[in-house]
Design an enzyme around this catalytic site. Structure first.
Site, PDB file in Angstrom:
ATOM      1  N   TYR A  98       0.842  -1.195   0.000  1.00 50.85           N
ATOM      2  CA  TYR A  98       0.000   0.000   0.000  1.00 50.85           C
ATOM      3  C   TYR A  98       0.880   1.248   0.000  1.00 50.85           C
ATOM      4  CZ  TYR A  98      -2.943   3.635   2.125  1.00 50.85           C
ATOM      5  OH  TYR A  98      -3.586   4.807   2.404  1.00 50.85           O
ATOM      6  N   LYS A 195     -11.177  -1.046   6.641  1.00 52.33           N
ATOM      7  CA  LYS A 195     -11.614  -1.812   5.479  1.00 52.33           C
ATOM      8  C   LYS A 195     -12.638  -2.871   5.892  1.00 52.33           C
ATOM      9  CE  LYS A 195      -8.436   0.658   3.325  1.00 52.33           C
ATOM     10  NZ  LYS A 195      -7.610   1.275   4.354  1.00 52.33           N
TER      11      LYS A 195
END
Length: 378
Positions: A98, A195
């Site tokens: 990420y 998430k």
């Protein structure tokens, strides 16, 4: 206890003080002490809060770990774990992590004298080559964001133990419902709980779980010293989200499978990345290592212009940062989540300007498939 049952009955399912079946939100900063140094387990909410503590016990139970920690964001959790390192240490990381992880390693840790090397952790020879005398940890994201590469956790756990290194695994994409890295030998697991664990686009949070009490004491010291803790209301939202995690993860994957089948037949789509595809380079490893393939898919449409046109024509996919929510989200990593990575590095990794990442929601699969087909065929 099976996984869906554990999601309901794991951790602290009841408030020990009242018997409430939902742990209350203890909106409190400090606690009455009976006398100096004598209290009921809590003295200040940066150090410990009953609602956050319930969440931390819950995630430790789900990840089959020794102790859990809740932070104000996924990056706060990663920063706290990296804070276990010292000046002069070296860490090896997965290459297509990420963008925020790449940024903290290259723009923050380097200021503190901590060196980072990025390699393809699906290839043992690259890891071996990156090992230095002062290497202290290996940070693995699996599946990776956004190329969905899968790293062999159990194999690397053996390797890190032989080298006396920490193995840290970002388990955000799989969640403890599909994958439990600590059971495979990892030392620390981290999550962007914003998430799938939260799952409803209404909370920003991070979690970390360690596999032994000594590491737990070290990480709690960092958490308390740096103060990036999760508040009680957000802790409660994560506990609520976790109770339906199993149902949601199965729905995400069912829809993802339908979408992958549709995308595979469209000439405008190139290079589909999804571990559930038999053609995926680590498909067999993904089957062996995890209980499911998840709900993230990435694919290439050839150019930034094509990607923008595809997104503009969609009705049911929301253009947004983040992933793992009940609604389907779509993004272009090169211009959004991974924009902090230099363009030349992105191209080297395969994060092209035409790469699209979709986080498949839990809408009717037929609507999602039809929406993508009409946009891509246009």
């Amino acid at each position: 206890m099976r996984r869906k049952t554990k999601l309901i009955h794991g951790g602290t399912p009841f408030d020990p003080h009242t018997g409430a079946v939902s742990v209350p939100i203890y909106q409190v900063s400090t606690y009455k002490q009976e006398e100096i140094g004598v209290h009921k387990g809590y003295e200040y909410s940066r150090t410990g809060n009953p609602t956050r503590h319930a969440l931390e016990q819950y995630i430790a139970d789900l990840e089959e770990g020794s102790r859990g920690f809740a932070f104000s964001s996924g990056m706060a959790a990663i920063h706290a774990v990296f804070s276990l390192l010292s000046a002069g240490d070296h860490i090896i990381l997965t290459d297509d992590v990420y963008g925020g992880t790449y940024r903290i390693a290259t723009k923050v840790l380097n200021r503190l004298g901590i060196e980072a090397t990025f390699v393809d952790t699906t290839k043992q020879e690259e890891i071996d080559k990156a090992l230095l005398p002062h290497t202290k940890a290996l940070f693995v994201e699996t599946p990776t964001n956004p190329l969905l590469k899968v790293t062999d956790i159990a194999k690397l756990a053996e390797w890190t133990k032989s080298k006396r290194l920490l193995l840290i695994v970002d388990n955000t994409f799989s969640t403890p419902y599909w994958q439990t890295p600590l059971a495979l030998g990892a030392d620390i697991v981290v999550h962007s709980a914003t998430k799938y664990i939260g799952g409803h686009s209404d909370v920003v949070a991070g979690l970390a779980v360690v596999n032994n009490e000594a590491l737990g004491e070290e990480l709690h010291f960092v958490q308390n010293a740096t103060g990036g803790v999760l508040g009680p209301q957000d802790s409660w939202l994560l506990m609520r989200g976790l109770k339906t995690l199993g149902l949601r993860m199965e729905a995400h994957e069912e829809n993802a499978r339908a979408i992958v089948a549709s995308l595979s037949a469209l000439p405008a789509v190139h290079g589909i990345h999804y571990p559930g595809l038999p053609s995926h380079p680590q498909h067999e490893l993904a089957k062996r290592q995890a209980r499911g393939f998840g709900g993230i898919i990435s694919f290439d449409v050839g150019s930034a212009q094509q990607a923008a046109a595809v997104i503009q024509r969609l009705k049911y996919f929301t253009l947004a940062e983040s992933l793992g929510a009940v609604e389907s989200l779509i993004s272009v990593p090169a211009r959004m989540t991974h924009a902090s990575i230099p363009a030349a590095r992105r191209q080297q990794l395969g994060i092209t300007d035409g790469l699209i990442r979709i986080s498949v929601g839990i809408e009717d699969a037929e609507d999602l498939v039809e929406d993508l087909e009409q946009s891509l065929q246009a």
